[in-house]
Design a protein around this motif. Structure first.
Motif, PDB file in Angstrom:
ATOM      1  N   PRO A 143       0.808  -1.225   0.000  1.00 28.79           N
ATOM      2  CA  PRO A 143       0.000   0.000   0.000  1.00 28.79           C
ATOM      3  C   PRO A 143       0.840   1.273   0.000  1.00 28.79           C
ATOM      4  O   PRO A 143       0.504   2.245  -0.699  1.00 28.79           O
ATOM      5  CB  PRO A 143      -0.815  -0.127   1.290  1.00 28.79           C
ATOM      6  N   TYR A 144       1.931   1.274   0.751  1.00 29.33           N
ATOM      7  CA  TYR A 144       2.775   2.458   0.813  1.00 29.33           C
ATOM      8  C   TYR A 144       3.466   2.705  -0.525  1.00 29.33           C
ATOM      9  O   TYR A 144       3.470   3.835  -1.040  1.00 29.33           O
ATOM     10  CB  TYR A 144       3.830   2.299   1.913  1.00 29.33           C
ATOM     11  N   VAL A 145       4.034   1.651  -1.109  1.00 27.71           N
ATOM     12  CA  VAL A 145       4.748   1.817  -2.378  1.00 27.71           C
ATOM     13  C   VAL A 145       3.791   2.216  -3.494  1.00 27.71           C
ATOM     14  O   VAL A 145       4.131   3.026  -4.373  1.00 27.71           O
ATOM     15  CB  VAL A 145       5.498   0.521  -2.745  1.00 27.71           C
ATOM     16  N   ALA A 146       2.573   1.685  -3.453  1.00 24.25           N
ATOM     17  CA  ALA A 146       1.610   1.912  -4.542  1.00 24.25           C
ATOM     18  C   ALA A 146       0.844   3.225  -4.423  1.00 24.25           C
ATOM     19  O   ALA A 146       0.104   3.585  -5.344  1.00 24.25           O
ATOM     20  CB  ALA A 146       0.612   0.753  -4.586  1.00 24.25           C
ATOM     21  N   ARG A 147       1.037   3.942  -3.343  1.00 19.76           N
ATOM     22  CA  ARG A 147       0.161   5.082  -3.054  1.00 19.76           C
ATOM     23  C   ARG A 147       0.143   6.148  -4.153  1.00 19.76           C
ATOM     24  O   ARG A 147      -0.862   6.852  -4.324  1.00 19.76           O
ATOM     25  CB  ARG A 147       0.534   5.714  -1.711  1.00 19.76           C
ATOM     26  N   ASN A 148       1.229   6.271  -4.893  1.00 21.05           N
ATOM     27  CA  ASN A 148       1.283   7.288  -5.953  1.00 21.05           C
ATOM     28  C   ASN A 148       1.068   6.716  -7.351  1.00 21.05           C
ATOM     29  O   ASN A 148       1.206   7.446  -8.338  1.00 21.05           O
ATOM     30  CB  ASN A 148       2.633   8.010  -5.908  1.00 21.05           C
ATOM     31  N   TYR A 149       0.761   5.424  -7.430  1.00 21.79           N
ATOM     32  CA  TYR A 149       0.622   4.778  -8.730  1.00 21.79           C
ATOM     33  C   TYR A 149      -0.817   4.461  -9.118  1.00 21.79           C
ATOM     34  O   TYR A 149      -1.106   4.268 -10.296  1.00 21.79           O
ATOM     35  CB  TYR A 149       1.439   3.486  -8.757  1.00 21.79           C
ATOM     36  N   GLY A 150      -1.708   4.355  -8.163  1.00 24.32           N
ATOM     37  CA  GLY A 150      -3.084   4.009  -8.463  1.00 24.32           C
ATOM     38  C   GLY A 150      -3.681   3.112  -7.405  1.00 24.32           C
ATOM     39  O   GLY A 150      -3.022   2.751  -6.421  1.00 24.32           O
ATOM     40  N   LYS A 151      -4.940   2.727  -7.610  1.00 27.41           N
ATOM     41  CA  LYS A 151      -5.654   1.942  -6.600  1.00 27.41           C
ATOM     42  C   LYS A 151      -6.129   0.581  -7.105  1.00 27.41           C
ATOM     43  O   LYS A 151      -6.544  -0.257  -6.302  1.00 27.41           O
ATOM     44  CB  LYS A 151      -6.854   2.743  -6.096  1.00 27.41           C
ATOM     45  N   LYS A 152      -6.080   0.363  -8.413  1.00 23.29           N
ATOM     46  CA  LYS A 152      -6.536  -0.915  -8.959  1.00 23.29           C
ATOM     47  C   LYS A 152      -5.361  -1.642  -9.618  1.00 23.29           C
ATOM     48  O   LYS A 152      -4.728  -1.114 -10.521  1.00 23.29           O
ATOM     49  CB  LYS A 152      -7.651  -0.710  -9.982  1.00 23.29           C
ATOM     50  N   ALA A 153      -5.111  -2.867  -9.135  1.00 17.02           N
ATOM     51  CA  ALA A 153      -4.016  -3.669  -9.688  1.00 17.02           C
ATOM     52  C   ALA A 153      -4.568  -4.964 -10.260  1.00 17.02           C
ATOM     53  O   ALA A 153      -5.524  -5.535  -9.728  1.00 17.02           O
ATOM     54  CB  ALA A 153      -2.988  -3.978  -8.621  1.00 17.02           C
ATOM     55  N   VAL A 154      -3.944  -5.432 -11.340  1.00 15.59           N
ATOM     56  CA  VAL A 154      -4.274  -6.742 -11.886  1.00 15.59           C
ATOM     57  C   VAL A 154      -3.015  -7.596 -11.837  1.00 15.59           C
ATOM     58  O   VAL A 154      -1.921  -7.115 -12.127  1.00 15.59           O
ATOM     59  CB  VAL A 154      -4.822  -6.637 -13.327  1.00 15.59           C
ATOM     60  N   VAL A 155      -3.191  -8.850 -11.423  1.00 15.45           N
ATOM     61  CA  VAL A 155      -2.064  -9.772 -11.320  1.00 15.45           C
ATOM     62  C   VAL A 155      -1.958 -10.585 -12.608  1.00 15.45           C
ATOM     63  O   VAL A 155      -2.945 -11.190 -13.051  1.00 15.45           O
ATOM     64  CB  VAL A 155      -2.213 -10.718 -10.115  1.00 15.45           C
ATOM     65  N   ILE A 156      -0.768 -10.598 -13.200  1.00 11.91           N
ATOM     66  CA  ILE A 156      -0.454 -11.454 -14.343  1.00 11.91           C
ATOM     67  C   ILE A 156       0.667 -12.380 -13.892  1.00 11.91           C
ATOM     68  O   ILE A 156       1.709 -11.911 -13.435  1.00 11.91           O
ATOM     69  CB  ILE A 156       0.018 -10.617 -15.550  1.00 11.91           C
ATOM     70  N   GLY A 157       0.454 -13.697 -13.988  1.00  8.06           N
ATOM     71  CA  GLY A 157       1.499 -14.581 -13.490  1.00  8.06           C
ATOM     72  C   GLY A 157       1.297 -16.035 -13.840  1.00  8.06           C
ATOM     73  O   GLY A 157       0.356 -16.416 -14.546  1.00  8.06           O
ATOM     74  N   GLY A 158       2.204 -16.856 -13.324  1.00  6.97           N
ATOM     75  CA  GLY A 158       2.104 -18.292 -13.490  1.00  6.97           C
ATOM     76  C   GLY A 158       1.042 -18.875 -12.576  1.00  6.97           C
ATOM     77  O   GLY A 158       0.750 -18.316 -11.517  1.00  6.97           O
ATOM     78  N   LYS A 159       0.479 -19.989 -12.965  1.00  5.06           N
ATOM     79  CA  LYS A 159      -0.602 -20.577 -12.171  1.00  5.06           C
ATOM     80  C   LYS A 159      -0.137 -20.955 -10.773  1.00  5.06           C
ATOM     81  O   LYS A 159      -0.769 -20.610  -9.763  1.00  5.06           O
ATOM     82  CB  LYS A 159      -1.161 -21.811 -12.896  1.00  5.06           C
ATOM     83  N   GLU A 217      -3.417 -10.358   1.844  1.00  9.08           N
ATOM     84  CA  GLU A 217      -3.140  -9.945   3.219  1.00  9.08           C
ATOM     85  C   GLU A 217      -2.315  -8.659   3.225  1.00  9.08           C
ATOM     86  O   GLU A 217      -2.511  -7.781   4.082  1.00  9.08           O
ATOM     87  CB  GLU A 217      -2.378 -11.048   3.947  1.00  9.08           C
ATOM     88  N   GLY A 218      -1.404  -8.543   2.262  1.00 10.75           N
ATOM     89  CA  GLY A 218      -0.548  -7.366   2.200  1.00 10.75           C
ATOM     90  C   GLY A 218      -1.305  -6.083   1.940  1.00 10.75           C
ATOM     91  O   GLY A 218      -0.904  -5.014   2.422  1.00 10.75           O
ATOM     92  N   ILE A 219      -2.406  -6.141   1.183  1.00 10.18           N
ATOM     93  CA  ILE A 219      -3.169  -4.931   0.866  1.00 10.18           C
ATOM     94  C   ILE A 219      -4.388  -4.768   1.770  1.00 10.18           C
ATOM     95  O   ILE A 219      -5.141  -3.791   1.632  1.00 10.18           O
ATOM     96  CB  ILE A 219      -3.622  -4.934  -0.606  1.00 10.18           C
ATOM     97  N   LYS A 220      -4.592  -5.694   2.688  1.00  7.67           N
ATOM     98  CA  LYS A 220      -5.757  -5.667   3.569  1.00  7.67           C
ATOM     99  C   LYS A 220      -5.816  -4.361   4.353  1.00  7.67           C
ATOM    100  O   LYS A 220      -4.818  -3.901   4.897  1.00  7.67           O
ATOM    101  CB  LYS A 220      -5.696  -6.849   4.531  1.00  7.67           C
ATOM    102  N   GLY A 221      -6.996  -3.764   4.386  1.00  8.15           N
ATOM    103  CA  GLY A 221      -7.179  -2.526   5.138  1.00  8.15           C
ATOM    104  C   GLY A 221      -6.749  -1.278   4.409  1.00  8.15           C
ATOM    105  O   GLY A 221      -6.842  -0.175   4.953  1.00  8.15           O
TER     106      GLY A 221
END
Length: 367
Positions: free
Chosen positions: A21-37, A49-53
């Motif tokens: 949350p701290y690192v993302a505060r200036n980048y936006g509020k909606k993230a999409v995860v792209i990754g391996g299954k 858990e990391g973005i909770k609250g």
């Protein structure tokens, strides 16, 4: 003359996702995860858990397609969940991170990477390895850097043993290749820094590599595992970024990777992991240079953790060396090689190392 240099930003530790949350505060509020299954499965709970609250939301978890190809990347670019996101999260190994880098670069969106294995530096580099739809190598693509990289050591500690093992082998090449490929060249500020920084890449692997592998086998976070992870992902990544500027210069890799590139068309060499083969290429390069003391040190280390010391160990025979040499002639590594390197000398150094490695194994057995 004007140019820009971007350096990786990163967080590391068992709870580093809580920094999101701290690192993302200036980048936006909606993230999409792209990754391996598997990577998304292992990280999903920790990410949530990391973005909770916080006001940061993950809108979707999307499989990257299984390979870093333009076809997979373009399909993701067309996905509404990706287009509507403020931030791209790239989660997984090198190919997943490379795909996310391509997507974020094409869409000009912020990118956070979350490496789940310590096998390469893709999470922090400004280069993507792009493959054809049939899985063969296509080309390099040069995106912007990730805005931040989150290295969760608990996730790394639960990753496959062979990938860290091969990652160590790959990272062993960074110093010797950067120094070798830049010899005799006038280095301006950025590549000079990169070559000098490469000299911190080898020793931590020799000092901590064996203990780090033991930690991984036990699925335990340790200082040794952290030091090796930082070496493989961050140190080599910074060197890669600072020693690559096509078409002006390329000191990022050289003969050790030529050995790997050649191995991909042999009868059985292609069955071995990238870093596994590169670690043998390191010995060939050092043999070519006559750096026998360092070569013998690394050869002993390789043997101590099961990395190859001769071509028998990767199921390649000397009658395939001509074919390997033909394969590398169009590679980036060959194009930017030191001028004293010839096809004949490349074959000769492989033959010499093969003989040295075979003799080393015989002596080890006798002991």
């Amino acid at each position: 003359m004007s140019y820009s240099v971007y350096l990786p930003n990163y967080s590391i530790g068992e709870n580093c996702y809580k920094e999101l949350p701290y690192v993302a505060r200036n980048y936006g509020k909606k993230a999409v995860v792209i990754g391996g299954k598997t990577a998304m499965e292992k990280t999903k709970d920790a990410l949530l858990e990391g973005i909770k609250g916080s006001d940061l939301e993950i809108t979707d978890f999307i499989w990257y397609g299984g390979d870093s190809s333009y076809e997979n990347g373009n399909a993701l670019i067309a996905n509404p969940a990706v287009r509507n996101a403020d931030i791209i999260f790239g989660v997984g190994g090198g190919r997943a991170c490379d795909t996310a880098k391509y997507v974020a670069n094409e869409l000009d969106k912020p990118l956070f990477t979350f490496p789940t294995v310590a096998s390469n530096c893709a999470a922090v580099t400004a280069i993507c390895v792009i493959y054809n739809a049939n899985g063969t190598f296509r080309e390099y693509y040069y995106p912007k850097l990730a805005d931040h990289t989150f290295i969760n050591t608990a996730v790394i500690a639960d990753s496959p043993y062979d990938l860290l093992w091969a990652g160590i082998g790959d990272a062993l090449s960074k110093e010797c290749e950067a120094v070798f490929s830049s010899k005799g060249k006038h280095l301006s500020h950025t590549p000079l820094m990169g070559v000098q920084l490469s000299k911190v890449c080898t020793q931590p692997l020799l000092d901590y590599g064996k203990e780090a592998l033991a930690s991984l086998k036990a699925h335990k976070v340790s200082d040794a595992l952290m030091q090796v992870t930082l070496d493989i992902i961050v140190s080599t990544g910074i060197v890669s970024n600072m020693t690559t500027h096509i078409p002006d210069y390329y000191y990022n890799s050289s003969l050790a990777h030529c050995v790997y590139n050649g191995s991909t068309i042999t009868r059985h060499g292609h069955e071995h992991l990238h870093g596994e083969v590169v670690s043998l290429g390191v010995l060939c390069l050092l043999t070519y240079e006559g750096a026998n003391t360092l070569r013998d040190t690394i050869m002993k280390f390789n043997a101590s953790i099961g990395l190859p010391v001769c071509f028998d160990d990767i199921d390649i025979t000397e009658d395939e060396f001509d074919l390997m040499a033909d394969r590398i002639l169009t590679s980036t590594e060959w194009q930017y090689r030191p001028q004293d390197v010839t096809r004949e000398k490349f074959i000769a150094c492989m033959k010499e190392q093969n003989k040295i490695g075979q003799e080393f194994k015989k002596q080890t057995i006798l002991l």
